[in-house]
Structures are given as structure tokens and as C-alpha cells.
Scaffold this motif. Structure first.
Motif, PDB file in Angstrom:
ATOM      1  N   GLU A  67      -2.778  -2.575   8.655  1.00 38.08           N
ATOM      2  CA  GLU A  67      -1.822  -3.499   8.062  1.00 38.08           C
ATOM      3  C   GLU A  67      -1.767  -4.750   8.931  1.00 38.08           C
ATOM      4  OE1 GLU A  67       1.931  -1.531   7.481  1.00 38.08           O
ATOM      5  OE2 GLU A  67       1.013   0.026   6.254  1.00 38.08           O
TER       6      GLU A  67
ATOM      7  N   PRO B  82      -9.007   6.052   2.489  1.00 39.24           N
ATOM      8  CA  PRO B  82      -7.790   6.496   3.171  1.00 39.24           C
ATOM      9  C   PRO B  82      -7.679   5.886   4.569  1.00 39.24           C
ATOM     10  CG  PRO B  82      -9.404   8.266   3.107  1.00 39.24           C
ATOM     11  CD  PRO B  82      -9.973   7.140   2.298  1.00 39.24           C
ATOM     12  N   TRP B  83      -6.498   5.950   5.157  1.00 40.00           N
ATOM     13  CA  TRP B  83      -6.308   5.491   6.530  1.00 40.00           C
ATOM     14  C   TRP B  83      -6.862   6.553   7.466  1.00 40.00           C
ATOM     15  CZ3 TRP B  83      -6.049   1.633   9.572  1.00 40.00           C
ATOM     16  CH2 TRP B  83      -5.637   1.790  10.894  1.00 40.00           C
TER      17      TRP B  83
ATOM     18  N   ARG C 248       0.810  -1.220   0.000  1.00 37.72           N
ATOM     19  CA  ARG C 248       0.000   0.000   0.000  1.00 37.72           C
ATOM     20  C   ARG C 248       0.844   1.272   0.000  1.00 37.72           C
ATOM     21  NH1 ARG C 248      -3.869  -0.746   5.199  1.00 37.72           N
ATOM     22  NH2 ARG C 248      -5.692  -1.696   4.244  1.00 37.72           N
ATOM     23  N   SER C 249       0.254   2.325  -0.568  1.00 35.69           N
ATOM     24  CA  SER C 249       0.734   3.703  -0.438  1.00 35.69           C
ATOM     25  C   SER C 249      -0.467   4.534  -0.003  1.00 35.69           C
ATOM     26  CB  SER C 249       1.279   4.231  -1.759  1.00 35.69           C
ATOM     27  OG  SER C 249       2.409   3.482  -2.156  1.00 35.69           O
ATOM     28  N   TYR C 250      -0.252   5.378   0.997  1.00 35.00           N
ATOM     29  CA  TYR C 250      -1.351   6.130   1.611  1.00 35.00           C
ATOM     30  C   TYR C 250      -1.374   7.579   1.125  1.00 35.00           C
ATOM     31  CZ  TYR C 250      -1.288   2.158   4.771  1.00 35.00           C
ATOM     32  OH  TYR C 250      -1.305   0.885   5.289  1.00 35.00           O
TER      33      TYR C 250
ATOM     34  N   SER D 298       2.903  -1.607   4.085  1.00 34.74           N
ATOM     35  CA  SER D 298       3.204  -0.329   3.478  1.00 34.74           C
ATOM     36  C   SER D 298       4.329  -0.504   2.468  1.00 34.74           C
ATOM     37  CB  SER D 298       3.635   0.636   4.583  1.00 34.74           C
ATOM     38  OG  SER D 298       3.763   1.926   4.083  1.00 34.74           O
TER      39      SER D 298
ATOM     40  N   THR E 151      -6.248   5.102  -0.613  1.00 33.44           N
ATOM     41  CA  THR E 151      -5.095   4.212  -0.486  1.00 33.44           C
ATOM     42  C   THR E 151      -4.936   3.430  -1.780  1.00 33.44           C
ATOM     43  OG1 THR E 151      -5.483   4.050   1.890  1.00 33.44           O
ATOM     44  CG2 THR E 151      -4.107   2.344   0.903  1.00 33.44           C
ATOM     45  N   GLN E 152      -3.754   3.498  -2.349  1.00 34.88           N
ATOM     46  CA  GLN E 152      -3.425   2.796  -3.584  1.00 34.88           C
ATOM     47  C   GLN E 152      -2.589   1.576  -3.239  1.00 34.88           C
ATOM     48  OE1 GLN E 152      -5.577   4.909  -5.131  1.00 34.88           O
ATOM     49  NE2 GLN E 152      -4.327   4.738  -6.965  1.00 34.88           N
TER      50      GLN E 152
ATOM     51  N   GLU F  64      -8.496   1.576  -1.976  1.00 35.52           N
ATOM     52  CA  GLU F  64      -9.199   1.510  -0.699  1.00 35.52           C
ATOM     53  C   GLU F  64      -9.462   2.937  -0.238  1.00 35.52           C
ATOM     54  OE1 GLU F  64      -7.361  -1.464   2.160  1.00 35.52           O
ATOM     55  OE2 GLU F  64      -5.766  -1.258   0.659  1.00 35.52           O
TER      56      GLU F  64
ATOM     57  N   SER G 110     -12.607   4.086   6.733  1.00 31.48           N
ATOM     58  CA  SER G 110     -11.158   3.881   6.740  1.00 31.48           C
ATOM     59  C   SER G 110     -10.812   2.531   6.123  1.00 31.48           C
ATOM     60  CB  SER G 110     -10.638   3.910   8.185  1.00 31.48           C
ATOM     61  OG  SER G 110      -9.254   3.607   8.242  1.00 31.48           O
ATOM     62  N   CYS G 111      -9.604   2.476   5.547  1.00 28.17           N
ATOM     63  CA  CYS G 111      -9.078   1.160   5.199  1.00 28.17           C
ATOM     64  C   CYS G 111      -8.715   0.442   6.503  1.00 28.17           C
ATOM     65  CB  CYS G 111      -7.874   1.280   4.267  1.00 28.17           C
ATOM     66  SG  CYS G 111      -6.451   2.187   4.904  1.00 28.17           S
TER      67      CYS G 111
END
Length: 136
Positions: free
Chosen positions: A45, A32-33, A7-9, A131, A14-15, A30, A41-42
Motif C-alpha cells: 500500500e 494475494p499479499w 483493496r480487500s485481501y 486497504s 486481492t480484490q 491482483e 505478490s501484490c
């Protein structure tokens, strides 16, 4: 068997990209965190067991088990995280922006082919969500 979601936030969403044995299976979107808040929220992890699930809305898809503080976290088709997701994960063929993409049904079929085959062989299947730092 373990599939890995990197993931990248971003503030808008979230991608991610999902790999199996180091090979790209599909991209993901997803929400966002937002501290694991339900429906907005996603999820955190971690590593979660995947199971097959059927619903009239999504037909056959995937269900993540034992997500802390959450229930019915699914991997199902969606092309816009903010409009179609309530904490779930959507697989994509192409990402078109933060929290957006296309080809979700096709991507889910590709993922299901891998996961369902392992489940048919009585393998436990997990998803490891982590992440991924972007290197420029």
C-alpha cells in the motif's frame, strides 16, 4: 490528481475498486499479499506516480513509479490474476470471483481516458493504494 485503489485481501488474491473524485472508475484484481515478493505478490500500500507506457504486448497502459523492491509494476488488461499477473494490477468491468473478472480492456480504456487527459494537461497523476474494510 489522485486515483484511489481500495483493496480487500484474500488468500487467493486481492480484490479492489478504483475511484476518482469519489466516483467508481473500475474494479481491480491482483495477486494475494505475500510480503511484496517479486512476481507472486501484490505491491505494498502507498502512493505511486503513474506514467503512460507502451509495449507491444499491452499497447498503451500505465506504469507505477518507484515501487519499493519492485520494477515494471503496470496497470494492464488481465482477467485472471494467477494466470496473467506477475505483481501488476488489472482493471475490470466486472469481478467474477477472487482474482477473476471480465471486461479488462474496456475498464483500462476508461481509466486511461481519465489519467491520460490529466497527463496531457501536465498534471502529476498518482495512485493511492489503501486497504478497504468490508462492512457487513
Amino acid at each position: 490528481m489522485v486515483v484511489v485503489l481500495n483493496r480487500s485481501y484474500f488468500p487467493e488474491g486481492t480484490q479492489g475498486f478504483l475511484e476518482w473524485n469519489g466516483i467508481l472508475v473500475c474494479y481491480t484484481i491482483e495477486l494475494p499479499w505475500l510480503e511484496n515478493q517479486r512476481r507472486i505478490s501484490c505491491i505494498p500500500e502507498g502512493e505511486y506516480v503513474l506514467q503512460k507506457r507502451f509495449s507491444p504486448k499491452f499497447k498503451w497502459h500505465l506504469h507505477l513509479q518507484n515501487v519499493p523492491g519492485r520494477d515494471f509494476i503496470l496497470i494492464h488488461p488481465a482477467n485472471d490474476a494467477t494466470k496473467e499477473l506477475l505483481g501488476c494490477i488489472a482493471p475490470l468491468t466486472i469481478q467474477t470471483g477472487i482474482g477473476k473478472g471480465s471486461g479488462s480492456r474496456k475498464a483500462l480504456e476508461k481509466l486511461k481516458a481519465i489519467v491520460y487527459k490529466a497527463l496531457a494537461n501536465n498534471e502529476e497523476v498518482k495512485i493511492r493504494i489503501q486497504s478497504k474494510k468490508i462492512v457487513l
